[in-house]
Design an enzyme around this catalytic site. Structure first.
Site, PDB file in Angstrom:
ATOM      1  N   CYS A 140      10.270 -38.275 -11.648  1.00 34.63           N
ATOM      2  CA  CYS A 140       8.863 -38.618 -11.636  1.00 34.63           C
ATOM      3  C   CYS A 140       8.484 -38.491 -10.173  1.00 34.63           C
ATOM      4  O   CYS A 140       9.335 -38.282  -9.338  1.00 34.63           O
ATOM      5  CB  CYS A 140       8.647 -40.025 -12.158  1.00 34.63           C
ATOM      6  SG  CYS A 140       9.597 -41.255 -11.294  1.00 34.63           S
TER       7      CYS A 140
ATOM      8  N   ARG B  18      -3.296  -1.623  -6.376  1.00 35.60           N
ATOM      9  CA  ARG B  18      -2.509  -2.850  -6.274  1.00 35.60           C
ATOM     10  C   ARG B  18      -2.853  -3.736  -7.459  1.00 35.60           C
ATOM     11  O   ARG B  18      -3.886  -3.553  -8.106  1.00 35.60           O
ATOM     12  CB  ARG B  18      -2.786  -3.574  -4.958  1.00 35.60           C
ATOM     13  CG  ARG B  18      -4.224  -4.008  -4.827  1.00 35.60           C
ATOM     14  CD  ARG B  18      -4.492  -4.710  -3.513  1.00 35.60           C
ATOM     15  NE  ARG B  18      -5.908  -4.891  -3.328  1.00 35.60           N
ATOM     16  CZ  ARG B  18      -6.529  -4.840  -2.144  1.00 35.60           C
ATOM     17  NH1 ARG B  18      -5.851  -4.575  -1.051  1.00 35.60           N
ATOM     18  NH2 ARG B  18      -7.820  -5.037  -2.051  1.00 35.60           N
TER      19      ARG B  18
ATOM     20  N   MET C  98      -5.845  -7.190   8.197  1.00 32.49           N
ATOM     21  CA  MET C  98      -5.279  -6.353   9.257  1.00 32.49           C
ATOM     22  C   MET C  98      -6.142  -5.103   9.399  1.00 32.49           C
ATOM     23  O   MET C  98      -7.148  -4.964   8.734  1.00 32.49           O
ATOM     24  CB  MET C  98      -3.835  -6.018   8.922  1.00 32.49           C
ATOM     25  CG  MET C  98      -2.944  -7.245   9.012  1.00 32.49           C
ATOM     26  SD  MET C  98      -1.234  -6.859   8.742  1.00 32.49           S
ATOM     27  CE  MET C  98      -1.248  -6.282   7.075  1.00 32.49           C
TER      28      MET C  98
ATOM     29  N   SER D 258      16.026 -41.749 -13.276  1.00 38.42           N
ATOM     30  CA  SER D 258      14.801 -41.001 -13.000  1.00 38.42           C
ATOM     31  C   SER D 258      14.670 -40.908 -11.489  1.00 38.42           C
ATOM     32  O   SER D 258      14.613 -41.924 -10.797  1.00 38.42           O
ATOM     33  CB  SER D 258      13.601 -41.724 -13.602  1.00 38.42           C
ATOM     34  OG  SER D 258      12.421 -41.075 -13.188  1.00 38.42           O
TER      35      SER D 258
ATOM     36  N   HIS E  50      -2.445 -43.289  -0.986  1.00 38.43           N
ATOM     37  CA  HIS E  50      -2.753 -44.045  -2.188  1.00 38.43           C
ATOM     38  C   HIS E  50      -3.926 -43.436  -2.959  1.00 38.43           C
ATOM     39  O   HIS E  50      -3.843 -43.177  -4.156  1.00 38.43           O
ATOM     40  CB  HIS E  50      -3.052 -45.491  -1.778  1.00 38.43           C
ATOM     41  CG  HIS E  50      -3.542 -46.325  -2.900  1.00 38.43           C
ATOM     42  ND1 HIS E  50      -4.877 -46.550  -3.112  1.00 38.43           N
ATOM     43  CD2 HIS E  50      -2.880 -46.944  -3.887  1.00 38.43           C
ATOM     44  CE1 HIS E  50      -5.005 -47.299  -4.189  1.00 38.43           C
ATOM     45  NE2 HIS E  50      -3.809 -47.558  -4.671  1.00 38.43           N
TER      46      HIS E  50
ATOM     47  N   TYR F 143      13.990 -33.764 -18.153  1.00 39.29           N
ATOM     48  CA  TYR F 143      12.540 -33.609 -18.160  1.00 39.29           C
ATOM     49  C   TYR F 143      11.976 -33.757 -16.748  1.00 39.29           C
ATOM     50  O   TYR F 143      12.665 -34.250 -15.844  1.00 39.29           O
ATOM     51  CB  TYR F 143      11.890 -34.668 -19.079  1.00 39.29           C
ATOM     52  CG  TYR F 143      12.009 -36.063 -18.535  1.00 39.29           C
ATOM     53  CD1 TYR F 143      11.049 -36.577 -17.665  1.00 39.29           C
ATOM     54  CD2 TYR F 143      13.102 -36.863 -18.870  1.00 39.29           C
ATOM     55  CE1 TYR F 143      11.181 -37.845 -17.130  1.00 39.29           C
ATOM     56  CE2 TYR F 143      13.239 -38.134 -18.349  1.00 39.29           C
ATOM     57  CZ  TYR F 143      12.277 -38.623 -17.472  1.00 39.29           C
ATOM     58  OH  TYR F 143      12.407 -39.873 -16.934  1.00 39.29           O
TER      59      TYR F 143
ATOM     60  N   LYS G 143       0.840  -1.197   0.000  1.00 42.42           N
ATOM     61  CA  LYS G 143       0.000   0.000   0.000  1.00 42.42           C
ATOM     62  C   LYS G 143       0.873   1.245   0.000  1.00 42.42           C
ATOM     63  O   LYS G 143       0.653   2.169  -0.787  1.00 42.42           O
ATOM     64  CB  LYS G 143      -0.903  -0.020   1.243  1.00 42.42           C
ATOM     65  CG  LYS G 143      -2.123   0.857   1.126  1.00 42.42           C
ATOM     66  CD  LYS G 143      -2.984   0.758   2.380  1.00 42.42           C
ATOM     67  CE  LYS G 143      -3.795  -0.528   2.396  1.00 42.42           C
ATOM     68  NZ  LYS G 143      -4.417  -0.773   3.722  1.00 42.42           N
TER      69      LYS G 143
ATOM     70  N   ARG H 297      -3.297   3.252   8.482  1.00 39.53           N
ATOM     71  CA  ARG H 297      -3.635   2.068   7.679  1.00 39.53           C
ATOM     72  C   ARG H 297      -2.542   1.014   7.675  1.00 39.53           C
ATOM     73  O   ARG H 297      -1.369   1.336   7.512  1.00 39.53           O
ATOM     74  CB  ARG H 297      -3.897   2.491   6.229  1.00 39.53           C
ATOM     75  CG  ARG H 297      -4.745   3.709   6.099  1.00 39.53           C
ATOM     76  CD  ARG H 297      -4.777   4.233   4.661  1.00 39.53           C
ATOM     77  NE  ARG H 297      -5.397   3.332   3.730  1.00 39.53           N
ATOM     78  CZ  ARG H 297      -5.408   3.529   2.415  1.00 39.53           C
ATOM     79  NH1 ARG H 297      -4.799   4.600   1.898  1.00 39.53           N
ATOM     80  NH2 ARG H 297      -6.004   2.677   1.623  1.00 39.53           N
TER      81      ARG H 297
ATOM     82  N   GLY I  85      -8.231  -7.118   4.026  1.00 41.96           N
ATOM     83  CA  GLY I  85      -9.133  -7.209   5.171  1.00 41.96           C
ATOM     84  C   GLY I  85      -8.568  -7.969   6.359  1.00 41.96           C
ATOM     85  O   GLY I  85      -9.252  -8.149   7.358  1.00 41.96           O
TER      86      GLY I  85
END
Ligand code: ADP
Ligand code: MG
Ligand code: MG
Length: 892
Positions: A841, A340, A105, A773, A458, A861, A24, A94, A103
């Site tokens: 992976c 903002r 604080m 991998s 799982h 990758y 701000k 502020r 909102g």
């Protein structure tokens, strides 16, 4: 380094220093520099906030003198006087941290009013109604923020007085009423604090500043930071902004409002917002009165509407981002109070990115990097129709494990779910937990809800792979399999009841909430197209079925990084065959069954390889321990009792045999037990069957001129001896097959690195392995000695709360620990084979910050589940833009 001052006026502040000034403060000083109409003011820095806490909640000595010096400057600029009876200077105090926490604080308006200045203001403006209205607002805000008095107490008085005066609208309160309210409000505060209401502006100011600092550690703010992952490097403390008041409540030529420079929901280039005539800022924000849509301002105040649109354009052009703006009109004069970056929906982000490039406001790199990749998830799944949610009751809330919304009837029993699913019923499978043997029921269900388990349980992983909505870890839901009911928060669901789950939020509702189909818009396609061209990291998919492969390719995956062969055994036509294999009493019997399974695997491989023609498909041999395929012993015991009770002795005997085997195979710590290559070594015929199926699939495809690139990957390797042991089998089968079909067959042979010892001995492994991998799920478990399924539901949340861990290491790679092992592994592997293919992976492959790490370390990758591919593509492009120098070779 130059020491920062505790206080900076808006003119002198360096608005680039957001960490110091807060968002701000930085915005206000930037707008001041742009010569936009901002009231005068100054910022107390976030450093002061940190010091305030370091000093046990005391303001450092140099702060108030600097504040008062700046108040004096304000007096000069405004011509008003602090604590003056004739022409009082009033201010707002502020909050504002480096990242916006809307909102969360506190802010106090109209500070500086007391019994004398209120009369001065009335006199000066010739508007006592306005003056007393401002005063009552001040006392309420001050009482609430500084003293912690509840709003209801004030509201009660307000309602009483309004009733007495016979009005409904706050703006109709007359001076008499307002004076009564002020008197009563003060009494409330004084009763609460047992001291006189602070009257001098000096005293009010110190208390207000401290209160704003305190709001940084208020519960709301703490929870918000936790939920939004706002760590200290993102925002450390709040700043305090002191701003000369301008008044939107001075009459019908005054107003206040908020506006987005572009539509935040759909991204359209149009102002979107609300305003109120004769009101003060917080009325709009808090929704005390319903605002008017911003287009109406065009008619109400045409000149000011024009000023507002010009300011919007100017700010967008300057910040190169759609803005979220607060403005106030005081007697026909326009002021800006905040700007903002607008928070937008994923769809709006995508659209505005593409639009702004077309408007030449930003370039493509900026268009890509401004989108938080994670947020794109929302565009890839069904969502609940937000406007309808309020009509439904929330049953429970669990961990959001696999995104998307789904409705269906509750079914607790796995077989029943399959049965009903096959008749076309929409099912939500509700279980305490799930096991691999339950997977067939996943296919028949719209979504999965389990009361136990964490994000990598799982159920969660399998659902994510399938793109099915899933909620896990919902302990408030108590499931009773015997009675076929579930209970939570005083409500009961029974089999057949309809529920809706939102796997993006973790919420479970009773009833059927309409859902909305996702669609990849033209704009989204454009973003993906730009990303594909910029990224250097390869993106492959975790896909175990032909459908998964097709979907992944459609989403832009180039290859499969992890094809889990065991998932293929979970189809309802196969699981029994697999169980028979486990139960086989001798090798002959087992071989017979394995032959059948081999045929099934081969045909699956063919379909998957076809779907990924031209790209690598990494096939991992069987990984889980065998007992995971057998029914749970507890359930078996129950089943046996039931069978005996109804006199089915034969079936009971059968079940006894399975139970015996299940008990034999049971392990105390299955994750570190008889699984992966260890099963491959002790039951060699299983890996033999799998390797042969891959070779046979390649033969068939080669004959058909399909460009297939299968690779064989061995899980759970911890030593070169294990790897070489399997390699021998591989070599024999390769030779046999080549001879039989008279053709040369190239199938890369590689290993997962998921056991810590494998990472430590990667150099040795690279002498045999043609690719690595990193299985980051198991590697993270091993590195922390955290059993993933247990920790996520137990102590991990508390670890994060207490800041012992910044992030869940199962979601986002732990760069310092696990990351070091990965770096070592890459260096060792590529030391032996310079261009070695190295990928990851595991769940991390779809996580944007992990993807950035992988790009930085030069991985070939990452592999992610199909529904995360677009996110991975965008994250990889962002990484390439942010760290452009790394060049690597990969089949893109
Ligand atoms: P939040 O961060 O919760 O929006 P703000 O500090 O922005 O809190 O202030 C709350 C409301 O008060 C906003 O509508 C804002 O525009 C208004 N406001 C703040 N300071 C002033 C001021 N000096 N004059 C007029 N209105 C103000
Ligand atoms: Mg605000
Ligand atoms: Mg693993």
């Amino acid at each position: 380094m130059v020491k920062n001052k505790p206080v900076y006026s808006f003119e002198e502040a360096d608005s680039k220093k957001r960490m110091l000034l807060g968002g701000k403060g930085a915005g206000l000083s930037e707008m001041t520099r742009l010569k936009l109409p901002v009231p005068v003011g100054f910022t107390i820095t976030t450093e002061v906030c940190t010091k305030y806490y370091d000093k046990n909640k005391k303001l450092p000595k140099d702060v108030m003198p600097a504040v008062m010096k700046n108040i004096a400057k304000m007096e000069k600029k405004t011509g008003k006087k602090w604590n003056s009876i004739k022409n009082p200077l009033l201010v707002s105090v502020r909050s504002g941290a480096a990242t916006s926490m809307p909102g969360m604080m506190d802010t106090i308006l109209n500070l500086g009013l007391n019994e004398k200045t209120v009369e001065g203001l009335a006199e000066q403006t010739k508007n006592p109604r306005f003056s007393w209205d401002s005063y009552r607002r001040f006392i309420q805000l001050f009482g609430k923020v500084v003293f912690g008095v509840k709003d209801e107490k004030f509201d009660y008085i307000l309602d009483e007085v309004k009733k007495k005066q016979g009005i409904q609208d706050d703006s109709k309160l007359n001076v008499e009423s307002l004076k009564t309210i002020v008197l009563e409000y003060k009494k409330i505060c004084e009763k609460h604090t047992k001291r006189k209401f602070p009257d001098t502006p000096d005293e009010q100011l110190v208390l207000a500043i401290e209160a704003v600092f305190k709001s940084w550690m208020g519960e709301r703010a703490i929870v918000y930071r936790e939920k939004n992952n706002i760590t200290k490097d993102i925002a450390n403390g709040t700043a305090v902004n002191i701003v000369a008041m301008v008044f939107g409540n001075m009459g019908d030529d005054s107003a206040t409002g908020v506006v987005f420079t572009r539509n935040g929901h759909n991204g359209k280039k149009e102002m979107e917002g609300e305003y109120l005539i004769n009101a003060q800022g917080e009325d709009v924000v808090a929704g005390v009165r319903t605002g008017k849509s911003i287009e109406l301002l065009k008619k109400d105040m045409p000149k000011l509407y024009k000023e507002l649109s010009i300011a919007c354009k100017k700010l967008e052009k300057h910040f190169k981002e759609p803005q979220d703006i607060e403005f106030t009109i005081e007697q026909g004069k326009f002021y800006l109070l905040q700007t903002r970056t607008a928070k937008m929906s994923a769809g709006a982000l995508v659209k505005t990115s593409v639009d702004m490039v077309r408007e030449k406001l930003i370039d493509k790199n900026r268009a890509l990097t401004r989108i938080p990749a994670q947020q794109l998830e929302a565009l890839l799944h069904r969502t609940m129709d937000e406007s309808k949610i309020k009509d439904f009751k929330q049953l429970a809330k669990g961990i959001a494990a696999s995104p998307g919304a789904a409705s269906g009837i509750v079914v607790f029993d796995v077989n029943k779910a399959i049965e009903l699913g096959n008749t076309g019923k929409k099912i939500i499978l509700v279980r305490k937990e799930t096991k691999p043997e339950d997977v067939p029921a996943f296919f028949s269900s719209e979504g999965i809800l389990t009361s136990l388990g964490g994000k990598s349980s799982h159920a969660a992983i399998v659902s994510r792979g399938m793109g099915k909505p899933c909620i896990v870890g919902c302990p408030e839901l108590k499931i009773d399999y015997d009675k076929n009911i579930g209970m939570a928060n005083g409500m009961t669901i029974k089999e057949g009841d309809t529920i809706t789950i939102d796997g993006s939020e973790g919420t479970v509702f009773i009833g059927q909430i309409p859902t909305i189909e996702p669609k990849v818009t033209k704009d989204f396609e454009q973003i993906l197209d730009w990303s594909q061209k910029i990224k250097t990291l390869g993106i492959r998919a975790n896909a175990d079925t032909p459908d998964g492969a097709v979907l992944a390719r459609k989403f832009g995956a180039k290859g499969i990084g992890l094809c889990r062969t065991e998932r293929m055994f979970n189809g309802s036509d196969r699981i029994n065959l697999f169980v028979e294999m486990i139960m086989a009493e001798n090798i002959e019997e087992r071989s017979k069954i394995l032959k059948k399974l081999g045929q099934l695997q081969k045909s699956d491989f063919i379909e998957i390889l076809k779907a990924m023609e031209g790209y690598e498909v990494t096939i991992r041999l069987l990984d889980p321990p065998l007992h995971e395929f057998l029914p749970n012993p507890e359930e078996l015991v129950e089943k046996i009792q039931k069978l005996k009770a109804i006199g089915s002795a034969n079936e009971a005997d059968q079940a006894e045999i399975v139970l015996k085997r299940a008990k034999e195979l049971a392990e105390i710590n299955p994750m570190m037990g008889h699984r992966g290559v260890r099963v491959g070594i002790t039951y060699p015929e299983i890996y033999e069957m799998q390797i042969r199926a891959v070779f046979e699939a390649l033969v068939e495809l080669t004959k058909k001129k399909v460009k297939a690139h299968p690779q064989i990957m061995i899980p759970q390797i911890s030593s070169i001896a294990e790897l070489n042991h399997i390699k021998k089998t591989y070599d024999i089968i390769k030779k046999e097959t080549e001879k039989k079909h008279k053709m040369k067959l190239k199938i890369n042979f590689g290993t997962m690195i998921e056991v810590v010892r494998a990472a430590l001995t990667a150099e040795e492994l690279a002498s045999t392995a043609e690719f690595f991998s990193f299985g980051t799920n198991d590697l993270t478990q091993g590195t922390f000695s955290f059993s993933r399924e247990d920790v996520e539901g137990k102590f991990l949340p508390e670890y994060m709360e207490k800041e012992l861990l910044e992030r869940n290491p199962f979601q986002s790679i732990d760069v310092t620990g696990v990351g070091s092992l990965i770096k070592m592994g890459i260096a060792a592997g590529r030391g032996v084979r310079p261009n070695m293919e190295v990928g990851i992976c595991g769940e991390h492959g779809g996580d944007p910050s992990s993807i950035k790490f992988c790009h930085g370390e030069g991985l070939t990758y990452v592999s992610a589940s199909p529904h995360r591919i677009p996110i991975a593509i965008v994250a990889a492009a962002q990484a390439a833009i942010e760290q452009p120098k790394k060049v690597r070779k990969s089949r893109k």
